[in-house]
Design an enzyme around this catalytic site. Sequence first.
Site, mmCIF file in Angstrom:
data_model
loop_
_atom_site.group_PDB
_atom_site.id
_atom_site.type_symbol
_atom_site.label_atom_id
_atom_site.label_comp_id
_atom_site.label_asym_id
_atom_site.label_seq_id
_atom_site.Cartn_x
_atom_site.Cartn_y
_atom_site.Cartn_z
ATOM 1 N N THR A 138 0.812 -1.208 0.000
ATOM 2 C CA THR A 138 0.000 0.000 0.000
ATOM 3 C C THR A 138 0.851 1.266 0.000
ATOM 4 O OG1 THR A 138 -1.521 1.258 1.412
ATOM 5 C CG2 THR A 138 -0.082 -0.261 2.534
ATOM 6 N N ASP A 139 0.267 2.356 -0.482
ATOM 7 C CA ASP A 139 0.966 3.653 -0.420
ATOM 8 C C ASP A 139 1.003 4.201 1.009
ATOM 9 O OD1 ASP A 139 -1.727 4.300 -0.155
ATOM 10 O OD2 ASP A 139 -1.733 5.850 -1.706
ATOM 11 N N GLU A 140 0.200 3.607 1.914
ATOM 12 C CA GLU A 140 0.136 4.158 3.281
ATOM 13 C C GLU A 140 1.449 3.986 4.033
ATOM 14 O OE1 GLU A 140 -3.321 3.494 5.583
ATOM 15 O OE2 GLU A 140 -4.668 3.726 3.884
ATOM 16 N N TYR A 163 -2.038 -0.458 10.940
ATOM 17 C CA TYR A 163 -2.145 -1.136 9.643
ATOM 18 C C TYR A 163 -0.923 -0.836 8.777
ATOM 19 C CZ TYR A 163 -3.332 -1.603 4.696
ATOM 20 O OH TYR A 163 -3.280 -1.898 3.355
ATOM 21 N N LYS A 167 2.130 -3.300 7.380
ATOM 22 C CA LYS A 167 2.442 -3.493 5.951
ATOM 23 C C LYS A 167 3.894 -3.083 5.671
ATOM 24 C CE LYS A 167 0.085 -4.602 2.966
ATOM 25 N NZ LYS A 167 -0.287 -5.939 2.422
HETATM 26 P P1 NAD Z 1 -9.585 -7.438 2.014
HETATM 27 O O1 NAD Z 1 -9.628 -7.124 3.470
HETATM 28 O O2 NAD Z 1 -10.779 -7.201 1.181
HETATM 29 O O3 NAD Z 1 -9.176 -8.975 1.803
HETATM 30 C C1 NAD Z 1 -8.185 -9.598 2.564
HETATM 31 C C2 NAD Z 1 -8.326 -11.107 2.353
HETATM 32 O O4 NAD Z 1 -7.286 -11.757 3.098
HETATM 33 C C3 NAD Z 1 -9.657 -11.685 2.866
HETATM 34 O O5 NAD Z 1 -10.203 -12.547 1.920
HETATM 35 C C4 NAD Z 1 -9.267 -12.429 4.134
HETATM 36 O O6 NAD Z 1 -10.112 -13.539 4.416
HETATM 37 C C5 NAD Z 1 -7.847 -12.866 3.806
HETATM 38 N N1 NAD Z 1 -7.039 -13.069 5.017
HETATM 39 C C6 NAD Z 1 -6.917 -12.244 6.091
HETATM 40 N N2 NAD Z 1 -6.099 -12.791 7.005
HETATM 41 C C7 NAD Z 1 -5.675 -13.984 6.492
HETATM 42 C C8 NAD Z 1 -4.788 -14.994 6.964
HETATM 43 N N3 NAD Z 1 -4.193 -14.903 8.165
HETATM 44 N N4 NAD Z 1 -4.571 -16.066 6.173
HETATM 45 C C9 NAD Z 1 -5.168 -16.185 4.962
HETATM 46 N N5 NAD Z 1 -6.036 -15.256 4.479
HETATM 47 C C10 NAD Z 1 -6.275 -14.164 5.238
HETATM 48 O O7 NAD Z 1 -8.324 -6.654 1.465
HETATM 49 P P2 NAD Z 1 -8.117 -5.914 0.065
HETATM 50 O O8 NAD Z 1 -8.653 -4.548 0.158
HETATM 51 O O9 NAD Z 1 -8.538 -6.816 -1.020
HETATM 52 O O10 NAD Z 1 -6.523 -5.782 0.062
HETATM 53 C C11 NAD Z 1 -5.708 -6.838 -0.433
HETATM 54 C C12 NAD Z 1 -4.256 -6.455 -0.296
HETATM 55 O O11 NAD Z 1 -4.012 -5.265 -1.034
HETATM 56 C C13 NAD Z 1 -3.825 -6.155 1.145
HETATM 57 O O12 NAD Z 1 -2.548 -6.689 1.352
HETATM 58 C C14 NAD Z 1 -3.806 -4.643 1.220
HETATM 59 O O13 NAD Z 1 -2.851 -4.195 2.152
HETATM 60 C C15 NAD Z 1 -3.425 -4.271 -0.195
HETATM 61 N N6 NAD Z 1 -3.932 -2.977 -0.678
HETATM 62 C C16 NAD Z 1 -5.251 -2.660 -0.586
HETATM 63 C C17 NAD Z 1 -5.705 -1.444 -1.098
HETATM 64 C C18 NAD Z 1 -7.175 -1.050 -1.038
HETATM 65 O O14 NAD Z 1 -7.509 0.077 -1.374
HETATM 66 N N7 NAD Z 1 -8.083 -1.926 -0.639
HETATM 67 C C19 NAD Z 1 -4.812 -0.566 -1.702
HETATM 68 C C20 NAD Z 1 -3.457 -0.921 -1.771
HETATM 69 C C21 NAD Z 1 -3.041 -2.142 -1.274
HETATM 70 O O1 DAU Z 2 -4.149 3.909 0.343
HETATM 71 C C1 DAU Z 2 -4.356 2.540 0.239
HETATM 72 C C2 DAU Z 2 -5.209 2.075 1.392
HETATM 73 O O2 DAU Z 2 -6.530 2.537 1.133
HETATM 74 C C3 DAU Z 2 -5.199 0.562 1.579
HETATM 75 O O3 DAU Z 2 -3.915 0.157 1.928
HETATM 76 C C4 DAU Z 2 -6.178 0.140 2.680
HETATM 77 O O4 DAU Z 2 -6.242 -1.277 2.742
HETATM 78 C C5 DAU Z 2 -7.553 0.680 2.308
HETATM 79 O O5 DAU Z 2 -8.461 0.391 3.362
HETATM 80 C C6 DAU Z 2 -7.489 2.194 2.094
HETATM 81 O O6 DAU Z 2 -7.208 2.881 3.343
HETATM 82 P P1 DAU Z 2 -7.988 4.209 3.765
HETATM 83 O O7 DAU Z 2 -7.934 4.348 5.224
HETATM 84 O O8 DAU Z 2 -7.538 5.362 2.939
HETATM 85 O O9 DAU Z 2 -9.475 3.785 3.249
HETATM 86 P P2 DAU Z 2 -10.926 4.027 3.866
HETATM 87 O O10 DAU Z 2 -11.892 3.654 2.789
HETATM 88 O O11 DAU Z 2 -11.091 3.394 5.204
HETATM 89 O O12 DAU Z 2 -10.971 5.602 4.070
HETATM 90 C C7 DAU Z 2 -10.772 6.492 2.974
HETATM 91 C C8 DAU Z 2 -10.834 7.900 3.524
HETATM 92 O O13 DAU Z 2 -12.170 8.165 3.965
HETATM 93 C C9 DAU Z 2 -9.952 8.131 4.744
HETATM 94 O O14 DAU Z 2 -9.414 9.448 4.695
HETATM 95 C C10 DAU Z 2 -10.911 8.012 5.933
HETATM 96 C C11 DAU Z 2 -12.227 8.518 5.356
HETATM 97 N N1 DAU Z 2 -13.452 7.905 5.909
HETATM 98 C C12 DAU Z 2 -13.544 6.544 5.920
HETATM 99 C C13 DAU Z 2 -14.669 5.923 6.411
HETATM 100 C C14 DAU Z 2 -14.770 4.413 6.449
HETATM 101 C C15 DAU Z 2 -14.495 8.699 6.335
HETATM 102 O O15 DAU Z 2 -14.424 9.925 6.297
HETATM 103 N N2 DAU Z 2 -15.628 8.087 6.824
HETATM 104 C C16 DAU Z 2 -15.738 6.728 6.893
HETATM 105 O O16 DAU Z 2 -16.801 6.238 7.381
#
Ligand code: NAD
Ligand code: DAU
Length: 362
Positions: A138-140, A163, A167
């Site tokens: 992630t970019d975080e 989180y 990562k």
């Molecule tokens: P998600 O939470 O939707 O899915 C995570 C999956 O991992 C789930 O299916 C869960 O059951 C499985 N999991 C969790 N713990 C586990 C374990 N101990 N063993 C096996 N499986 C397990 O997550 P996502 O949003 O699809 O993100 C996927 C990956 O991409 C993550 O590594 C996250 O850090 C990264 N990522 C997400 C975003 C985003 O915006 N969602 C952006 C950048 C990177």
């Molecule tokens: O940047 C990549 C990341 O983006 C991934 O690594 C994470 O897995 C993914 O969850 C996401 O993280 P964020 O914290 O940015 O996503 P989230 O959707 O939780 O929140 C997006 C923005 O919105 C953040 O600034 C918090 C705000 N927010 C979120 C929720 C859930 C609100 O204002 N209200 C809300 O109820």
Amino acid sequence: MKEQSKILVTGGMGFIGSNFVRSVLGTRPGWQVVNLDALTYAGNPANLKGLGPDAASRHTFVRGDIRDTALLLKLFFTHPFDAVIHFAAESHVDHSILGPAAFVETNVLGSFRLLETARQRWAETGSPSGFRFLHVSTDEVYGDLGPEGAFREDTPYQPSSPYSASKAASDHFVRAYHRTYGLPALVTNCSNNHGPFQFPEKLIPLMILNIVERKPLPVYGQGGNVRDWLYVLDHCEALLRVLESGQPGETYNIGGGAERTNLEVVHHLCDVVDRRLGRSPAQSSRALIQHVTDRPGHDRRYAIDCAKIRRELGWVPGHTFEEGIDATVSWYLENPAWVAHVRSGEYQKWMDQNYGGRDAAG
Ligand code: NAD
Ligand code: DAU
């Protein structure tokens, strides 16, 4: 990657993982996928329901935990994997604030055990140079930005939340395994995704569903925090490019080039969903916005510099922000059964836990 390849996908029942598995099965007819997922609250077998017979025959689901070394060894012995694509993680910042331990367990310890098993088997099978370990991150990890600039691959790590700290730790292990042992590993750091099958704890699906149901729209603080949004299928395409053409040992940043404040995102979603549902401007859902207590340690701004992946691998996002949001909104409106299913069970408990204690923001 060879035309006939067998890959291990971890977390392939989650949001991005399931979109990636669908992309692979749909576009790489010679590939087989073993999908290892523990099915936490975020993992959902319904995300891969309805695969056609050919795709289904090339997909094997294994319910299990990436911390389980015995299971990992069994999988690596049974299947000669050509690549591992590691998505499995605890992925929600707010969850990590309320319960960080699970993030250390899965994101740090689980990633380490997966990496170590992959390294052992890779070494024992003659260290094939074509093997790939792709770590999806992630970019975080870079922390937050002021009003100017963007994250580059050499931006120092400065994670803010449990989180992003977990990562960051796993990213460091992956790079160390490349440098120390020569494991052909790659890291991607991507910005915020949205699209089909995203669990509605995250901003965009949460807001879409609340707008549909005329529920309050909880914006943390003043809503001025900026995220760079990417449609999930564009992320999957970038991951395939990195897997097939990226240089082992390298990191690639991936982003949408679509920076928006949270308030801009919520306004746009209100307008799109209201229009789809035939609501008049007088009924605008923007009136449902409630500013609530901010997220502790809330990063102000993320932005990605995608020059490297564009230059070296020719990847650019295929959707504008507006096109992606249209597709995402359509998917949630057209899949009420999926929505009802994921919102049963633990979901309501989470909503009470995360939002119950938040007051109106001043
Ligand atoms: P998600 O939470 O939707 O899915 C995570 C999956 O991992 C789930 O299916 C869960 O059951 C499985 N999991 C969790 N713990 C586990 C374990 N101990 N063993 C096996 N499986 C397990 O997550 P996502 O949003 O699809 O993100 C996927 C990956 O991409 C993550 O590594 C996250 O850090 C990264 N990522 C997400 C975003 C985003 O915006 N969602 C952006 C950048 C990177
Ligand atoms: O940047 C990549 C990341 O983006 C991934 O690594 C994470 O897995 C993914 O969850 C996401 O993280 P964020 O914290 O940015 O996503 P989230 O959707 O939780 O929140 C997006 C923005 O919105 C953040 O600034 C918090 C705000 N927010 C979120 C929720 C859930 C609100 O204002 N209200 C809300 O109820």
